[in-house]
Design a protein around this motif. Structure first.
Motif, short mmCIF file in Angstrom:
data_model
loop_
_atom_site.label_atom_id
_atom_site.label_comp_id
_atom_site.label_asym_id
_atom_site.label_seq_id
_atom_site.Cartn_x
_atom_site.Cartn_y
_atom_site.Cartn_z
N UNK A 113 -25.92 1.15 6.19
CA UNK A 113 -24.99 0.97 7.08
C UNK A 113 -24.06 2.46 7.42
N UNK A 114 -24.14 2.49 8.59
CA UNK A 114 -23.40 3.65 9.15
C UNK A 114 -21.99 3.52 8.85
N UNK A 115 -21.36 4.09 7.93
CA UNK A 115 -19.93 4.04 7.73
C UNK A 115 -19.44 5.29 8.12
N UNK A 116 -18.02 5.09 8.46
CA UNK A 116 -17.38 6.30 9.05
C UNK A 116 -16.72 7.08 7.80
N UNK A 117 -16.58 8.55 7.83
CA UNK A 117 -15.92 9.34 6.59
C UNK A 117 -14.35 8.93 6.95
N UNK A 118 -13.75 8.63 5.84
CA UNK A 118 -12.48 8.18 5.84
C UNK A 118 -11.94 9.35 4.58
N UNK A 119 -10.69 10.21 5.09
CA UNK A 119 -9.99 10.83 4.12
C UNK A 119 -8.62 10.30 4.36
N UNK A 120 -7.80 10.54 3.32
CA UNK A 120 -6.33 9.89 3.28
C UNK A 120 -5.39 10.98 2.67
N UNK A 121 -4.06 10.68 2.93
CA UNK A 121 -3.12 11.33 2.21
C UNK A 121 -1.81 10.46 1.92
N UNK A 122 -1.29 10.65 1.10
CA UNK A 122 0.10 9.80 0.74
C UNK A 122 1.08 10.59 1.34
N UNK A 123 1.89 9.85 2.19
CA UNK A 123 2.88 10.30 3.10
C UNK A 123 4.32 10.12 2.54
N UNK A 124 4.43 8.84 1.91
CA UNK A 124 5.55 8.27 1.17
C UNK A 124 5.47 7.41 0.19
N UNK A 125 6.35 7.45 -0.79
CA UNK A 125 6.31 6.32 -1.92
C UNK A 125 7.48 5.98 -2.41
N UNK A 126 7.63 4.85 -2.74
CA UNK A 126 9.28 4.17 -3.05
C UNK A 126 8.52 3.20 -4.37
N UNK A 127 9.06 3.72 -5.49
CA UNK A 127 8.68 3.01 -6.60
C UNK A 127 9.77 2.60 -7.58
N UNK A 128 9.67 1.22 -7.81
CA UNK A 128 10.68 0.53 -8.69
C UNK A 128 9.93 0.10 -10.13
N UNK A 129 10.71 -0.50 -10.76
CA UNK A 129 10.11 -1.23 -12.12
C UNK A 129 8.83 -2.19 -11.86
N UNK A 130 9.30 -3.12 -10.87
CA UNK A 130 8.63 -4.35 -10.52
C UNK A 130 7.69 -4.22 -9.10
N UNK A 131 8.51 -3.18 -8.07
CA UNK A 131 7.87 -3.36 -7.01
C UNK A 131 7.68 -1.79 -6.65
N UNK A 132 6.67 -1.46 -5.66
CA UNK A 132 6.41 -0.13 -5.15
C UNK A 132 5.66 -0.25 -3.73
N UNK A 133 6.11 0.67 -2.95
CA UNK A 133 5.24 1.03 -1.54
C UNK A 133 5.07 2.17 -1.45
N UNK A 134 3.67 2.58 -0.84
CA UNK A 134 2.98 3.63 -0.61
C UNK A 134 2.44 3.62 0.71
N UNK A 135 2.88 4.72 1.58
CA UNK A 135 2.52 4.97 2.91
C UNK A 135 1.28 6.08 2.98
N UNK A 136 0.30 5.78 3.62
CA UNK A 136 -1.02 6.44 3.43
C UNK A 136 -1.16 6.99 5.10
N UNK A 137 -1.73 8.07 5.38
CA UNK A 137 -2.22 8.38 6.69
C UNK A 137 -3.72 8.66 6.42
#
Length: 133
Positions: free
Chosen positions: A74-98
């Motif tokens: 399958x011709x797959x695209x090339x994908x690169x990403x970087x972390x833009x922002x993160x919010x981490x707690x003890x039980x929950x976390x969120x990460x924004x990637x571009x």
């Protein structure tokens, strides 16, 4: 006395294992999910990291793509990403990637992926994910 070949192999083994993701962390699980879902396009592996809404979304994607084989040819695209922002707690976390997605014809575009994780017992799992322009 160890040989140079054994020393070299040992070095590369230790180096490779040091580069692996720590799947006991929220960020490690989020990035493993991004790799499986968006980079490798392996929904079955992404599914192993998902719970709740994320699991439902992956199951729906699997249903919608049933019969469409994605393999080595399958011709797959090339994908690169970087972390833009993160919010981490003890039980929950969120990460924004571009992510930048490049096709073989030279075109590319960007997407943002918000990956939300929660701790289930002693393991982090992806509980939701969204994509935006």
């Amino acid at each position: 006395m160890p040989s140079p070949v054994i020393d070299t192999l040992l070095f590369f083994f230790l180096f490779a294992s040091a580069c692996g993701r720590d799947l006991s962390t929220a960020q490690g699980v989020a990035e493993e999910f991004v790799d499986h879902h968006y980079v490798a396009i392996d929904l079955q592996k992404a599914k192993t990291l998902a719970v709740s809404v994320a699991l439902n979304k992956i199951n729906e994607e699997i249903r919608l793509t049933a019969g469409q084989t994605i393999d080595a040819s399958t011709q797959k695209p090339r994908v690169h990403y970087a972390l833009l922002e993160k919010k981490e707690g003890e039980q929950r976390a969120s990460f924004l990637y571009e992510g930048t997605i490049q096709s073989d014809d030279g075109t590319s575009f960007s997407r943002k992926w918000l990956i939300t994780a929660r701790k289930e017992g002693n393991q982090w799992r992806v509980s939701n994910f969204t994509e935006s322009d």
